[in-house]
Design a protein around this motif. Sequence first.
Motif, PDB file in Angstrom:
ATOM      1  N   VAL A 115       0.862  -1.185   0.000  1.00  0.00           N
ATOM      2  CA  VAL A 115       0.000   0.000   0.000  1.00  0.00           C
ATOM      3  C   VAL A 115       0.898   1.234   0.000  1.00  0.00           C
ATOM      4  O   VAL A 115       1.834   1.324   0.791  1.00  0.00           O
ATOM      5  CB  VAL A 115      -0.913   0.016   1.248  1.00  0.00           C
ATOM      6  CG1 VAL A 115      -1.777   1.270   1.269  1.00  0.00           C
ATOM      7  CG2 VAL A 115      -1.795  -1.224   1.284  1.00  0.00           C
ATOM      8  N   GLU A 116       0.608   2.170  -0.897  1.00  0.00           N
ATOM      9  CA  GLU A 116       1.365   3.421  -0.909  1.00  0.00           C
ATOM     10  C   GLU A 116       0.677   4.435   0.012  1.00  0.00           C
ATOM     11  O   GLU A 116      -0.543   4.603  -0.060  1.00  0.00           O
ATOM     12  CB  GLU A 116       1.425   4.004  -2.321  1.00  0.00           C
ATOM     13  CG  GLU A 116       2.242   5.293  -2.356  1.00  0.00           C
ATOM     14  CD  GLU A 116       2.088   6.107  -3.645  1.00  0.00           C
ATOM     15  OE1 GLU A 116       1.177   5.823  -4.434  1.00  0.00           O
ATOM     16  OE2 GLU A 116       2.903   7.028  -3.817  1.00  0.00           O
ATOM     17  N   ALA A 117       1.468   5.064   0.859  1.00  0.00           N
ATOM     18  CA  ALA A 117       0.924   6.130   1.708  1.00  0.00           C
ATOM     19  C   ALA A 117       1.621   7.432   1.321  1.00  0.00           C
ATOM     20  O   ALA A 117       2.844   7.507   1.323  1.00  0.00           O
ATOM     21  CB  ALA A 117       1.181   5.803   3.171  1.00  0.00           C
ATOM     22  N   TYR A 118       0.851   8.438   0.982  1.00  0.00           N
ATOM     23  CA  TYR A 118       1.422   9.717   0.577  1.00  0.00           C
ATOM     24  C   TYR A 118       0.931  10.823   1.511  1.00  0.00           C
ATOM     25  O   TYR A 118      -0.265  11.094   1.598  1.00  0.00           O
ATOM     26  CB  TYR A 118       1.025  10.006  -0.880  1.00  0.00           C
ATOM     27  CG  TYR A 118       1.640  11.278  -1.432  1.00  0.00           C
ATOM     28  CD1 TYR A 118       3.011  11.371  -1.660  1.00  0.00           C
ATOM     29  CD2 TYR A 118       0.846  12.384  -1.710  1.00  0.00           C
ATOM     30  CE1 TYR A 118       3.572  12.536  -2.157  1.00  0.00           C
ATOM     31  CE2 TYR A 118       1.392  13.556  -2.206  1.00  0.00           C
ATOM     32  CZ  TYR A 118       2.766  13.625  -2.432  1.00  0.00           C
ATOM     33  OH  TYR A 118       3.323  14.781  -2.912  1.00  0.00           O
ATOM     34  N   ARG A 119       1.860  11.409   2.212  1.00  0.00           N
ATOM     35  CA  ARG A 119       1.601  12.530   3.139  1.00  0.00           C
ATOM     36  C   ARG A 119       0.480  12.200   4.136  1.00  0.00           C
ATOM     37  O   ARG A 119      -0.380  13.033   4.433  1.00  0.00           O
ATOM     38  CB  ARG A 119       1.285  13.818   2.353  1.00  0.00           C
ATOM     39  CG  ARG A 119       2.409  14.181   1.387  1.00  0.00           C
ATOM     40  CD  ARG A 119       2.197  15.493   0.689  1.00  0.00           C
ATOM     41  NE  ARG A 119       2.644  16.639   1.497  1.00  0.00           N
ATOM     42  CZ  ARG A 119       2.833  17.867   1.011  1.00  0.00           C
ATOM     43  NH1 ARG A 119       2.614  18.114  -0.273  1.00  0.00           N
ATOM     44  NH2 ARG A 119       3.235  18.842   1.787  1.00  0.00           N
ATOM     45  N   THR A 120       0.513  10.979   4.618  1.00  0.00           N
ATOM     46  CA  THR A 120      -0.578  10.558   5.515  1.00  0.00           C
ATOM     47  C   THR A 120      -0.264  10.768   6.994  1.00  0.00           C
ATOM     48  O   THR A 120      -1.176  10.764   7.818  1.00  0.00           O
ATOM     49  CB  THR A 120      -0.897   9.054   5.331  1.00  0.00           C
ATOM     50  OG1 THR A 120       0.314   8.321   5.408  1.00  0.00           O
ATOM     51  CG2 THR A 120      -1.583   8.794   4.017  1.00  0.00           C
ATOM     52  N   GLU A 121       1.030  10.907   7.317  1.00  0.00           N
ATOM     53  CA  GLU A 121       1.392  10.865   8.730  1.00  0.00           C
ATOM     54  C   GLU A 121       0.607  11.829   9.606  1.00  0.00           C
ATOM     55  O   GLU A 121       0.051  11.439  10.626  1.00  0.00           O
ATOM     56  CB  GLU A 121       2.900  11.082   8.895  1.00  0.00           C
ATOM     57  CG  GLU A 121       3.598   9.740   9.007  1.00  0.00           C
ATOM     58  CD  GLU A 121       5.079   9.856   9.194  1.00  0.00           C
ATOM     59  OE1 GLU A 121       5.535  10.854   9.801  1.00  0.00           O
ATOM     60  OE2 GLU A 121       5.778   8.934   8.733  1.00  0.00           O
ATOM     61  N   ASP A 122       0.568  13.087   9.162  1.00  0.00           N
ATOM     62  CA  ASP A 122      -0.147  14.081   9.978  1.00  0.00           C
ATOM     63  C   ASP A 122      -1.514  14.417   9.380  1.00  0.00           C
ATOM     64  O   ASP A 122      -2.176  15.363   9.792  1.00  0.00           O
ATOM     65  CB  ASP A 122       0.694  15.363  10.077  1.00  0.00           C
ATOM     66  CG  ASP A 122       0.926  15.978   8.700  1.00  0.00           C
ATOM     67  OD1 ASP A 122       0.808  15.227   7.685  1.00  0.00           O
ATOM     68  OD2 ASP A 122       1.203  17.184   8.616  1.00  0.00           O
ATOM     69  N   ALA A 123      -1.921  13.619   8.384  1.00  0.00           N
ATOM     70  CA  ALA A 123      -3.168  13.962   7.684  1.00  0.00           C
ATOM     71  C   ALA A 123      -4.389  13.694   8.561  1.00  0.00           C
ATOM     72  O   ALA A 123      -4.422  12.744   9.330  1.00  0.00           O
ATOM     73  CB  ALA A 123      -3.276  13.149   6.395  1.00  0.00           C
ATOM     74  N   GLU A 124      -5.398  14.576   8.428  1.00  0.00           N
ATOM     75  CA  GLU A 124      -6.671  14.352   9.122  1.00  0.00           C
ATOM     76  C   GLU A 124      -7.648  13.642   8.191  1.00  0.00           C
ATOM     77  O   GLU A 124      -8.489  12.867   8.621  1.00  0.00           O
ATOM     78  CB  GLU A 124      -7.265  15.690   9.564  1.00  0.00           C
ATOM     79  CG  GLU A 124      -6.426  16.366  10.632  1.00  0.00           C
ATOM     80  CD  GLU A 124      -6.994  17.729  11.020  1.00  0.00           C
ATOM     81  OE1 GLU A 124      -7.775  18.312  10.220  1.00  0.00           O
ATOM     82  OE2 GLU A 124      -6.663  18.209  12.129  1.00  0.00           O
ATOM     83  N   PHE A 125      -7.496  13.977   6.911  1.00  0.00           N
ATOM     84  CA  PHE A 125      -8.406  13.413   5.901  1.00  0.00           C
ATOM     85  C   PHE A 125      -7.589  12.686   4.833  1.00  0.00           C
ATOM     86  O   PHE A 125      -6.510  13.161   4.445  1.00  0.00           O
ATOM     87  CB  PHE A 125      -9.248  14.528   5.268  1.00  0.00           C
ATOM     88  CG  PHE A 125      -9.975  15.337   6.303  1.00  0.00           C
ATOM     89  CD1 PHE A 125     -11.081  14.807   6.956  1.00  0.00           C
ATOM     90  CD2 PHE A 125      -9.532  16.605   6.665  1.00  0.00           C
ATOM     91  CE1 PHE A 125     -11.736  15.520   7.941  1.00  0.00           C
ATOM     92  CE2 PHE A 125     -10.178  17.341   7.648  1.00  0.00           C
ATOM     93  CZ  PHE A 125     -11.286  16.795   8.290  1.00  0.00           C
ATOM     94  N   VAL A 126      -8.124  11.566   4.391  1.00  0.00           N
ATOM     95  CA  VAL A 126      -7.348  10.741   3.455  1.00  0.00           C
ATOM     96  C   VAL A 126      -8.198  10.340   2.248  1.00  0.00           C
ATOM     97  O   VAL A 126      -9.345   9.906   2.404  1.00  0.00           O
ATOM     98  CB  VAL A 126      -6.827   9.472   4.180  1.00  0.00           C
ATOM     99  CG1 VAL A 126      -6.156   8.523   3.195  1.00  0.00           C
ATOM    100  CG2 VAL A 126      -5.868   9.843   5.296  1.00  0.00           C
ATOM    101  N   PHE A 127      -7.612  10.520   1.069  1.00  0.00           N
ATOM    102  CA  PHE A 127      -8.227   9.966  -0.142  1.00  0.00           C
ATOM    103  C   PHE A 127      -7.761   8.514  -0.273  1.00  0.00           C
ATOM    104  O   PHE A 127      -6.585   8.225  -0.040  1.00  0.00           O
ATOM    105  CB  PHE A 127      -7.742  10.692  -1.407  1.00  0.00           C
ATOM    106  CG  PHE A 127      -8.083  12.156  -1.456  1.00  0.00           C
ATOM    107  CD1 PHE A 127      -9.404  12.579  -1.372  1.00  0.00           C
ATOM    108  CD2 PHE A 127      -7.082  13.111  -1.632  1.00  0.00           C
ATOM    109  CE1 PHE A 127      -9.718  13.937  -1.446  1.00  0.00           C
ATOM    110  CE2 PHE A 127      -7.388  14.462  -1.711  1.00  0.00           C
ATOM    111  CZ  PHE A 127      -8.709  14.886  -1.613  1.00  0.00           C
ATOM    112  N   VAL A 128      -8.662   7.639  -0.706  1.00  0.00           N
ATOM    113  CA  VAL A 128      -8.257   6.263  -1.015  1.00  0.00           C
ATOM    114  C   VAL A 128      -8.641   5.979  -2.460  1.00  0.00           C
ATOM    115  O   VAL A 128      -9.808   6.121  -2.837  1.00  0.00           O
ATOM    116  CB  VAL A 128      -8.919   5.234  -0.071  1.00  0.00           C
ATOM    117  CG1 VAL A 128      -8.484   3.820  -0.439  1.00  0.00           C
ATOM    118  CG2 VAL A 128      -8.567   5.533   1.380  1.00  0.00           C
ATOM    119  N   MET A 129      -7.632   5.621  -3.244  1.00  0.00           N
ATOM    120  CA  MET A 129      -7.868   5.369  -4.682  1.00  0.00           C
ATOM    121  C   MET A 129      -6.929   4.302  -5.187  1.00  0.00           C
ATOM    122  O   MET A 129      -5.868   4.083  -4.629  1.00  0.00           O
ATOM    123  CB  MET A 129      -7.597   6.651  -5.487  1.00  0.00           C
ATOM    124  CG  MET A 129      -8.741   7.614  -5.524  1.00  0.00           C
ATOM    125  SD  MET A 129      -8.359   8.955  -6.674  1.00  0.00           S
ATOM    126  CE  MET A 129      -9.048   8.327  -8.200  1.00  0.00           C
TER     127      MET A 129
END
Lengths: 312, 420
Positions: free
Chosen positions: B254-268
């Motif tokens: 799974v690729e995670a992009y700029r998720t560490e401090d993210a509150e909202f996440v797109f999943v695609m």
Amino acid sequence: MATLKQLAEKEELFTGGHRLCAGCGIPQIIRLILRSVGENCSVVGTTATGCLEVGTSIYPYSSWRIPWIHSAFENASATMTGIEAAYNALKRKGKIAKDKEIKFLAMGGDGGTYDIGFQALSGALERGQDFVYLCYDNGAYMNTGIQRSSATPFGSATTTSPAGSAIPGKTQWRKDLTRIVAAHNIPYAAQASAHNWKDLQRKAERAFAVKGPAFLNVVSPCPLGWYSKPELSMETAKLAVETCYWPIYEIDEGVLKVNYKPKEKKPIEEWLKLQGRFKHLFKEENKGLLKEFQDRIDLEWARLLDLDGKHI
Amino acid sequence: MKRRLLTGNGAAAWGARLANVDYVPAFPITPQTEIIETLGSWIDSKEMAGRMVTLESEHSMVTAAGAAAATGVRVFTATSSQGLLYAMEMLYTVAGWRAPFVMVNVSRGLSAPITLEPDHNDILAARDSGFLQIHAATCQEVLDSVLMAYRLSEDARVRLPVIVNLDGFYLSFTREPVEVPKEDKVLSFLPPFDPENIRFRASTPISQAVAVLGGGPYSYFRYETHLAALNALSVFDEISVEFGRFFGRSFDAVEAYRTEDAEFVFVMMGSFATKAKEATDRLREAGWLVGLVRPKLFRPFPKEHFLKLLKGKKGIAVIDQNISMGKGGVLYTELASVLYGSLDDGPVMASFIGGLGGRDISSEEFFEIAKVIRRAAEEGKAPPPRLLYTEEELREMRKLQVIANAERNQAGKRVGKKDE
């Protein structure tokens, strides 16, 4: 050409204990064909979904003493295409001796060959796959309970072409698959019958010997679907040939040869009367159908004799 | 390491070439054709040692692929869309055989109406077949996925066929710089196929793919296949570490992009996720704490990876490039089933469907999606699913319908005149 005694001494590659019906023509066709693979040759087989597959391979039992795989209903030819390709790759890489003779045998009933498997068969023939395709033709989808196929004879009652007051059984003539296959210009195509072991064995030997596709279309009695007596199966198969409903012939490198010409062609009634699927044809109101049947056979037989010995 | 400008199709072909495949059963379909054309030309010029055969249909193609793999050689094949569905019966069958090989699918929307451009309804139709699935988003990933897929497929703990998916047009025909690894390096990472106990050898009687009677034996084999697919989760992670060591780039499930401090996440999934990546950067510039999570591995479903990445997030927007009629987005449903009951105080989820038949998803739409999911998180209530479609698009569609009606009336009049 082996004698019957010699054949009987050969290793049995198709064992008893299978679940095919009493009087079914398939097992003896298969046993004979597996005995006809040349000496020092190995044979690899695949079977389309159908009586032969279900009757021989219920886990954990198997009737096959050869490497054998079941695939699906319509793709025995494509399955063999992949297996043959893999063996060639293994030979190229030296994992199998280059001179090891391996024969490839695909098997299917008339439904899996004439109908749903026709596209894959035609493709494999056109590509020149080096394999033998055996069709055991019992003239209907017997495994699913006797539904009409394009191999079902004219007039035959099946569960999807029942003989009633509106329609008297199947109204179409059967597809002439052997000739259609031969039109692919393959090295060898033949029609044979389960009762004539000598002819069938010779044809199987020839089919395995040629390089490229070979096709065997063998009429196979089905007491269940023909409503015939199991003990008369071979007699019934014989009459299919004696009446010229199922002529036995071959097309070898383009030359057609009729392998058996009855001294006296028997009337079609002789064959029909042994089978309950044609019972209705003997009713007074269906007399015309019997004549239609006979006329068509006479015509087909005359056409075939015209081609005898000729390049087609 | 060489960098070449390759299309996604070219990268797929390079993957097969580097994997040194023995056999390529093929059948052409847009937008996959370039793959088999490329392999055909390499085989023809002896740059590749395997053999290619054009079958008469995808059904026969997948049959031949499975049969050859079950006989013990390395097989590659490729298809798309209608072809994948035509072969669907055999997808289930050869997965049941546990035949290890790799198939590339170039995603294209399904008929009707017939189209050439991509979405994921074709590949997701194969979701339950037993094939494992890797979804690529860049041309580099296409090549890397093929190599990873062979390792995964042939692993004795897995032994299942793998589909590598790339999006038609957006990846298949788009050129990107791709690092093509050296042959000897690939050979160390992916040694020649050792079929071990996969045997279908002449003179050794064995019956394969036999019938079963009753639900007991049937369930046994089906469960075995499922457990093998689950094994692929840890095997994938293992191979991915090795991949990084060999080639110097990671290939995570799974690729995670700029998720560490993210509150909202797109999943695609797939190449359209690169649009979400771009939007993530823009939203970040505008002060939003957003990120992107993109599964490369879709079967088996990387549940634990998702849970780790999505823990503590306020909201998740799943953007599905597919539509399950009468239900909605497939990825949304899958993810919801994973998150439900697994995270305390779990994030709000919202479902969006877009990109069907190659329809673009604009930057503005990602901004709108972000707004919707933030509002939902504030209200603590999941919003209804949204089908991305603009008023402008609807106006254009109405125009087309007016023209179609006018044409039909004209044609009707012409026919009418003839009748008179």
